[in-house]
Design a protein around this motif. Structure first.
Motif, PDB file in Angstrom:
ATOM      1  N   LYS A 105       0.805  -1.231   0.007  1.00  0.00           N
ATOM      2  CA  LYS A 105      -0.125  -0.167  -0.081  1.00  0.00           C
ATOM      3  C   LYS A 105       0.921   1.273  -0.079  1.00  0.00           C
ATOM      4  CE  LYS A 105      -3.972  -1.928   2.383  1.00  0.00           C
ATOM      5  NZ  LYS A 105      -4.998  -2.206   3.230  1.00  0.00           N
ATOM      6  N   GLY A 106       1.954   1.206  -0.643  1.00  0.00           N
ATOM      7  CA  GLY A 106       2.882   2.377  -0.848  1.00  0.00           C
ATOM      8  C   GLY A 106       3.686   2.528   0.451  1.00  0.00           C
ATOM      9  N   ILE A 107       3.665   1.853   1.333  1.00  0.00           N
ATOM     10  CA  ILE A 107       4.489   1.914   2.628  1.00  0.00           C
ATOM     11  C   ILE A 107       5.452   0.761   2.630  1.00  0.00           C
ATOM     12  CG2 ILE A 107       4.320   2.064   5.163  1.00  0.00           C
ATOM     13  CD1 ILE A 107       1.393   2.867   4.611  1.00  0.00           C
ATOM     14  N   HIS A 108       6.656   1.168   3.041  1.00  0.00           N
ATOM     15  CA  HIS A 108       7.843   0.167   3.303  1.00  0.00           C
ATOM     16  C   HIS A 108       7.599  -0.532   4.513  1.00  0.00           C
ATOM     17  CE1 HIS A 108      11.925  -0.683   4.732  1.00  0.00           C
ATOM     18  NE2 HIS A 108      12.136  -1.091   3.307  1.00  0.00           N
ATOM     19  N   LEU A 109       7.665  -1.839   4.303  1.00  0.00           N
ATOM     20  CA  LEU A 109       7.758  -2.780   5.833  1.00  0.00           C
ATOM     21  C   LEU A 109       9.114  -3.639   5.710  1.00  0.00           C
ATOM     22  CD1 LEU A 109       6.908  -5.795   4.786  1.00  0.00           C
ATOM     23  CD2 LEU A 109       4.411  -4.552   4.550  1.00  0.00           C
ATOM     24  N   SER A 110       9.243  -4.109   6.615  1.00  0.00           N
ATOM     25  CA  SER A 110      10.279  -5.184   6.781  1.00  0.00           C
ATOM     26  C   SER A 110      10.191  -5.825   7.999  1.00  0.00           C
ATOM     27  CB  SER A 110      11.781  -4.401   6.786  1.00  0.00           C
ATOM     28  OG  SER A 110      11.908  -3.724   7.827  1.00  0.00           O
ATOM     29  N   PHE A 111      10.879  -7.141   8.031  1.00  0.00           N
ATOM     30  CA  PHE A 111      10.904  -7.908   9.306  1.00  0.00           C
ATOM     31  C   PHE A 111      11.836  -8.920   9.124  1.00  0.00           C
ATOM     32  CE2 PHE A 111       7.652  -9.550   6.077  1.00  0.00           C
ATOM     33  CZ  PHE A 111       7.839 -10.871   5.930  1.00  0.00           C
ATOM     34  N   ASN A 112      12.310  -9.731  10.151  1.00  0.00           N
ATOM     35  CA  ASN A 112      13.236 -10.591  10.213  1.00  0.00           C
ATOM     36  C   ASN A 112      12.622 -11.899  10.246  1.00  0.00           C
ATOM     37  OD1 ASN A 112      15.440  -8.615  10.468  1.00  0.00           O
ATOM     38  ND2 ASN A 112      15.117  -8.459  12.381  1.00  0.00           N
ATOM     39  N   LEU A 113      13.413 -13.035   9.634  1.00  0.00           N
ATOM     40  CA  LEU A 113      12.922 -14.219   9.699  1.00  0.00           C
ATOM     41  C   LEU A 113      14.025 -15.212  10.222  1.00  0.00           C
ATOM     42  CD1 LEU A 113      10.788 -14.874   6.446  1.00  0.00           C
ATOM     43  CD2 LEU A 113       9.795 -14.515   8.785  1.00  0.00           C
ATOM     44  N   SER A 114      13.956 -16.051  10.985  1.00  0.00           N
ATOM     45  CA  SER A 114      14.974 -16.818  11.421  1.00  0.00           C
ATOM     46  C   SER A 114      14.347 -18.467  11.576  1.00  0.00           C
ATOM     47  CB  SER A 114      15.437 -16.353  12.827  1.00  0.00           C
ATOM     48  OG  SER A 114      14.356 -16.541  13.892  1.00  0.00           O
ATOM     49  N   ALA A 115      15.190 -19.246  12.064  1.00  0.00           N
ATOM     50  CA  ALA A 115      14.983 -20.712  12.006  1.00  0.00           C
ATOM     51  C   ALA A 115      14.378 -21.276  10.872  1.00  0.00           C
ATOM     52  CB  ALA A 115      14.042 -21.097  13.254  1.00  0.00           C
ATOM     53  N   ILE A 116      14.976 -20.756   9.612  1.00  0.00           N
ATOM     54  CA  ILE A 116      14.517 -21.019   8.303  1.00  0.00           C
ATOM     55  C   ILE A 116      15.037 -22.382   7.892  1.00  0.00           C
ATOM     56  CG2 ILE A 116      15.025 -20.435   5.652  1.00  0.00           C
ATOM     57  CD1 ILE A 116      15.389 -17.681   6.846  1.00  0.00           C
ATOM     58  N   GLU A 117      13.897 -23.045   7.348  1.00  0.00           N
ATOM     59  CA  GLU A 117      14.070 -24.645   6.643  1.00  0.00           C
ATOM     60  C   GLU A 117      14.188 -24.417   5.290  1.00  0.00           C
ATOM     61  OE1 GLU A 117      11.219 -27.060   8.370  1.00  0.00           O
ATOM     62  OE2 GLU A 117      11.709 -26.730  10.629  1.00  0.00           O
ATOM     63  N   ILE A 118      14.930 -25.277   4.637  1.00  0.00           N
ATOM     64  CA  ILE A 118      14.898 -25.751   3.156  1.00  0.00           C
ATOM     65  C   ILE A 118      13.856 -26.865   2.830  1.00  0.00           C
ATOM     66  CG2 ILE A 118      16.917 -26.937   2.976  1.00  0.00           C
ATOM     67  CD1 ILE A 118      17.425 -25.475   0.314  1.00  0.00           C
ATOM     68  N   GLY A 119      13.211 -26.658   1.680  1.00  0.00           N
ATOM     69  CA  GLY A 119      12.210 -27.831   1.052  1.00  0.00           C
ATOM     70  C   GLY A 119      12.570 -27.558  -0.354  1.00  0.00           C
ATOM     71  N   HIS A 120      12.239 -28.962  -0.985  1.00  0.00           N
ATOM     72  CA  HIS A 120      12.084 -29.088  -2.529  1.00  0.00           C
ATOM     73  C   HIS A 120      10.754 -29.562  -2.897  1.00  0.00           C
ATOM     74  CE1 HIS A 120      16.439 -28.525  -2.223  1.00  0.00           C
ATOM     75  NE2 HIS A 120      16.504 -29.182  -1.143  1.00  0.00           N
ATOM     76  N   MET A 121      10.458 -29.205  -3.972  1.00  0.00           N
ATOM     77  CA  MET A 121       9.161 -29.593  -4.960  1.00  0.00           C
ATOM     78  C   MET A 121       9.340 -29.646  -6.370  1.00  0.00           C
ATOM     79  SD  MET A 121       5.269 -28.507  -4.757  1.00  0.00           S
ATOM     80  CE  MET A 121       5.328 -27.379  -5.608  1.00  0.00           C
ATOM     81  N   ARG A 122       9.323 -30.813  -6.850  1.00  0.00           N
ATOM     82  CA  ARG A 122       9.415 -30.804  -8.363  1.00  0.00           C
ATOM     83  C   ARG A 122      10.807 -30.234  -9.128  1.00  0.00           C
ATOM     84  NH1 ARG A 122       3.212 -29.806 -10.012  1.00  0.00           N
ATOM     85  NH2 ARG A 122       2.577 -31.615  -8.991  1.00  0.00           N
ATOM     86  N   GLY A 123      11.853 -30.058  -8.033  1.00  0.00           N
ATOM     87  CA  GLY A 123      13.249 -29.514  -8.744  1.00  0.00           C
ATOM     88  C   GLY A 123      13.311 -28.402  -8.117  1.00  0.00           C
ATOM     89  N   ILE A 124      12.418 -27.679  -7.580  1.00  0.00           N
ATOM     90  CA  ILE A 124      12.420 -26.181  -7.270  1.00  0.00           C
ATOM     91  C   ILE A 124      12.650 -26.074  -5.579  1.00  0.00           C
ATOM     92  CG2 ILE A 124      11.359 -24.106  -7.167  1.00  0.00           C
ATOM     93  CD1 ILE A 124       9.680 -24.791  -9.643  1.00  0.00           C
ATOM     94  N   SER A 125      13.427 -25.364  -5.151  1.00  0.00           N
ATOM     95  CA  SER A 125      13.632 -25.177  -3.796  1.00  0.00           C
ATOM     96  C   SER A 125      12.942 -23.939  -3.082  1.00  0.00           C
ATOM     97  CB  SER A 125      15.054 -24.748  -3.567  1.00  0.00           C
ATOM     98  OG  SER A 125      16.027 -25.810  -3.967  1.00  0.00           O
TER      99      SER A 125
END
Length: 260
Positions: A105-125
């Motif tokens: 909506k025209g407003i800058h926003l940001s946030f932090n993410l942690s404890a990130i896990e990786i997955g795969h589906m049909r060759g795409i991560s």
């Protein structure tokens, strides 16, 4: 492909009420959202809009790009696409944390993410992370929405896979990529396609590049119009400089409007 990924990461059946910027909690810092329900609503809105996101990884001065593939309200989880350029994925696998920035909506926003896990589906991560505890989102009543579409910046290119030309107008622009409205998907653009020989023009400068498509979605159920979004490739150093200056100018105009 993105449609299938969206279906795979489908949200729960829980309805998401429309947000209302006047619905502040008295105890909340107006620059941050900390209430879990409001965070969930905002993330769902961002996911629906499919904006391109800037990703920062601690210890790295380079910015990367990604997009939100899904928001799972029932599991309080957010799903992110692979990072571009590709070497950002190796850095993320080591750090397992990032900072995400975008506009809503025209407003800058940001946030932090942690404890990130990786997955795969049909060759795409893809990456999965718990919802953030808070989101920097300095909401302002009556603040205008950043409408890149009103600038009517034309776009054209050739889809490498089909050899068909494609044209439209930008609705979204960042230092790493762009979103384009096209009247119909006659060129059969798919996620992962490369659009060659692209060109957009701003401030009397013609910027040439290739575009790697990251999402394709219809604009409404009864319309043939389609939105595509992707990341820039093969940008010259001059184009990078011109683009950064142009976007900075737009951001300054938006900041002045919000302060008025």
């Amino acid at each position: 492909m993105l449609k299938k990924l969206k279906q795979w990461f489908a949200k729960s059946d829980e309805p998401v009420p429309e947000s209302d910027d006047s619905d502040f909690f008295a105890f909340e810092n107006p620059n941050f959202l900390t209430d879990p329900d409001r965070i969930a609503k905002l993330l769902a809105e961002i996911e629906t809009g499919s904006p391109l996101c800037t990703i920062q990884i601690e210890g790295c001065q380079e910015d990367f790009s990604s997009s939100i593939l899904g928001v799972k309200l029932d599991k309080n989880a957010i799903i992110l696409d692979e990072l571009v350029p590709k070497h950002g994925n190796d850095l993320l696998l080591r750090s397992r944390s990032l900072k995400l920035s975008t506009f809503h909506k025209g407003i800058h926003l940001s946030f932090n993410l942690s404890a990130i896990e990786i997955g795969h589906m049909r060759g795409i991560s893809y990456y999965k992370a718990p919802f953030p505890d808070r989101i920097f989102y300095p909401q302002r009543r009556r603040s205008p929405r950043l409408e890149i579409a009103t600038l009517e910046i034309p776009f054209n290119g050739i889809v490498q896979r089909t050899g068909m030309s494609i044209g439209g107008y930008l609705f979204d622009l960042s230092r790493g990529g762009a979103g384009i409205n096209i009247p119909a998907n006659r060129a059969r653009v798919q996620r992962g396609d490369k659009i060659k020989g692209c060109q957009i023009q701003f401030e009397d400068y013609a910027m040439d590049f290739d575009l790697i498509v990251r999402f394709v979605k219809p604009i409404g159920q009864s319309s043939s119009k389609v939105q595509i979004g992707g990341f820039f490739e093969s940008l010259s150093s001059k184009s990078q400089s011109k683009l950064s200056y142009f976007i900075t100018s737009l951001e300054r105009v938006e900041i002045r409007k919000q302060k008025s």
